[in-house]
Design an enzyme around this catalytic site. Structure first.
Site, PDB file in Angstrom:
ATOM      1  CD  GLU A 166      -6.485   5.653   2.895  1.00  0.00           C
ATOM      2  OE1 GLU A 166      -5.531   5.633   3.699  1.00  0.00           O
ATOM      3  OE2 GLU A 166      -6.323   5.542   1.659  1.00  0.00           O
ATOM      4  CG  ASP A 173      -2.223   0.772   0.948  1.00  0.00           C
ATOM      5  OD1 ASP A 173      -2.230   1.629   0.046  1.00  0.00           O
ATOM      6  OD2 ASP A 173      -3.213   0.536   1.657  1.00  0.00           O
TER       7      ASP A 173
END
Length: 589
Positions: free
Chosen positions: A471, A311
């Site tokens: 997020e 990521d």
């Protein structure tokens, strides 16, 4: 023999010898008639260490130039959240940018094409005028794997319309606590629903042949309307304590394998090309350094042959202070099984024998396999063949269908004999109120045009809930309806008028204080650009058929609370959804 004949024979012999030399010098890896495994072996034998490590690097587009791509044989470029070539960039703007990078790559010593990747988590969501589909939580409410597969196919076409062959989707997290800011990226709290929704992968990549070897990534060959997919975030990202993003998932191995792993098993079986590792930890061990699960389970037990990608700056975050000891982080991440990241210190670690050469070769072979599968060696340059697919009417109709099927009717009338929905089309007056009623940005949610989303109606062409977020910014400890939602409900629904409340949110929020005050209540999730689908169902052109993909709690004190828990006492249970018929007899298929 005449002089003329002699010269002709010599000329023929020279031509023949030139052809033989030319064919012998033509690299096997450039011959599309050769098996992919043979082409990879040939190319690997020609690569220098620096070129192999270059293939393991992925640069943000802002850091890349054609010269950098050529000099360092960089393997991949990406657009970070909201990163575009120009404001309101057209398909041609995207293609021109990507081809510029690709020209640098194919002019390198071996001419290895780069692969361009982008987040496409509910359609081609970074791109102006793209079709924005409902976020995954809404698609989970449809319980319609075929619909999700068609959405995958549409997303692939729109990505290809801008020259992009690789998307960081789908997210197959199993969100077990709605306090998590990424819960809307999860199809459901139920791993069975998430498994069903992995049908998006053959939508993106194409149906895998029945005789394919398990674990080998698959994209329909010679078809430029498909893309490489990425199952994310491996593994357990939806199970962190109190839903804290990038935090620790505390669960035994059986729980991890039975709740969070099954969708990865299905994704590998369906030929997913890549897997992205989660920022989160499992019982205190960072996933980006978890060799047991990446090398052992994913690549070993599941026999996954595609590549594993970090990521964004995930390797940097292996230390408590990001980038505090990057050499250690690179070592830990690469040895754990990560194949692609931006890696500065890797060459030195290999030369010092800290990281074995066979780990490098394993990573590069996987990356090359995906590139060969995509046909990038034969067709590295993008063109405008699919430009008309971007935001096409067919895709918008599909998104509108998805919106209709995703709506969950939670309440319909004060009692069963006084149902309010569907609304009459010839009502003399209808008041539409609320911050979300005419705000496309709020209806699309995060990961739309920008990483955190946007507010307003300009970017992609009664009603309350949550503003956009993505997020960690979306982590919430109270899950309350944002101002002025509560006052809108009390002002509008407190009188004698009949009141329908449509909740735009990425997850269940606190609703119990308002349920008795409203006549009808609809969960519309984050419907995307085609919000007309909400009106289609409210006014009875189609019936309500959606079912809750996750438990709707009474208060946050109950969380986490999922179907099957001993303390299960929801406001609305998992799978709940009232049904209505269509006033005109229309039926969704």
């Amino acid at each position: 023999m005449s002089r003329v004949l002699m010269l002709q024979l010599l000329g023929m012999l020279w031509l023949f010898s030139w052809m033989v030399v030319t064919e012998a010098d033509s690299p096997i890896y450039k011959d599309p008639k050769q098996p992919v495994a043979v082409r990879i072996k040939d190319l690997m034998s020609r690569m220098k260490l620096e070129e192999k490590i270059g293939q393991m690097a992925q640069l943000d587009r802002l850091s890349a130039t054609p010269e950098i791509m050529r000099t360092y044989s960089i393997g991949s470029v990406l657009s970070g959240g909201g990163s575009t070539p120009l404001p309101d960039a057209t398909a041609k703007d995207w293609i021109d940018m990507i081809n510029g990078f690709q020209k640098g790559s194919v002019s390198s010593r071996l001419g290895i094409p780069m692969i361009y990747g982008i987040d496409a988590v509910h359609g081609h969501n970074n791109v102006y005028n793209a079709t924005i589909f409902p976020h995954n939580v809404g698609l989970g409410a449809t319980r319609d794997p075929d619909l999700v597969k068609r959405i995958g196919a549409a997303t692939a076409l729109e990505a290809r319309a801008t020259g992009i062959p690789y998307v960081f989707a789908p997210c197959i997290a199993v969100c077990r606590d709605p306090r998590w800011g990424r819960c809307y990226e999860s199809y459901s709290e139920d791993p069975k629903v998430v498994r069903e929704m992995t049908e998006i992968i053959p939508g993106l990549q194409g149906d895998i042949p029945s005789n394919s070897r398990r674990g080998v990534p698959y994209v329909i060959p010679n078809r430029r309307n498909k893309v490489a997919a990425c199952a994310k975030h491996f593994v357990g990202d939806g199970g962190t304590t109190k839903g804290a993003n990038e935090n620790n998932t505390v669960i035994d191995r059986h729980g991890l394998l039975s709740i969070h792993m099954p969708a990865y098993v299905d994704s590998v079986i369906k030929g997913v090309s890549t897997v992205m590792v989660s920022y989160s930890s499992w019982n205190g061990e960072r996933m980006h350094a978890n060799r047991e699960l990446i090398m052992g389970f994913l690549k070993g037990t599941l026999k996954f042959k595609g590549f594993v990608i970090s990521d964004w700056q995930g390797i940097d975050k292996l230390t408590s202070t990001p980038h505090a000891n990057y050499t250690y982080s690179v070592q830990a991440g690469i040895l754990a099984g990560i194949d692609m990241e931006f890696i500065d210190d890797l060459t030195l670690l290999v030369k010092k024998n800290v990281i074995p050469m066979d780990r490098i070769d394993d990573a590069v072979e996987r990356i090359l396999l995906v590139k060969f599968n995509l046909g990038l060696f034969e067709n590295p340059m993008a063109d405008l063949s699919f430009a008309n697919e971007l935001g096409s009417q067919g895709h918008r109709d599909l998104a509108r269908e998805a919106v209709r099927k995703s709506l969950v009717l939670l309440k319909n009338g004060k009692n069963e004999t006084e149902q309010l929905l569907p609304l009459p089309k010839k009502a003399s007056k209808i008041l539409v109120a609320g911050t979300h009623a005419d705000n496309l940005g709020y209806q699309c949610g995060g990961w739309t045009i920008n990483w955190q989303g946007f507010s307003g109606n300009n970017d992609t062409r009664v009603v309350v809930g949550e503003p956009p977020y993505a997020e960690t910014a979306g982590d919430s400890s109270d899950l309350t309806m944002k101002f002025p939602g509560p006052s809108i409900i009390s002002n509008v629904c407190g009188g004698s008028v009949k009141c329908v409340v449509v909740v735009i949110s990425g997850r269940p929020i606190v609703l119990e204080p308002y349920v008795n005050a409203v006549d009808a209540l609809v969960a519309a999730w984050l419907p995307g650009s085609e919000g007309q689908g909400v009106a289609d169902v409210l006014f009875g052109d189609f019936g309500f058929i959606g079912k809750l993909p996750r438990t709707w709690f009474k208060s946050v004190d109950q969380l986490p609370m999922n179907l099957g828990d001993a303390h299960y006492d929801p406001l609305f249970p998992f799978d709940f959804g009232l049904k209505t018929g269509a006033s005109n007899g229309s039926v969704e298929r």
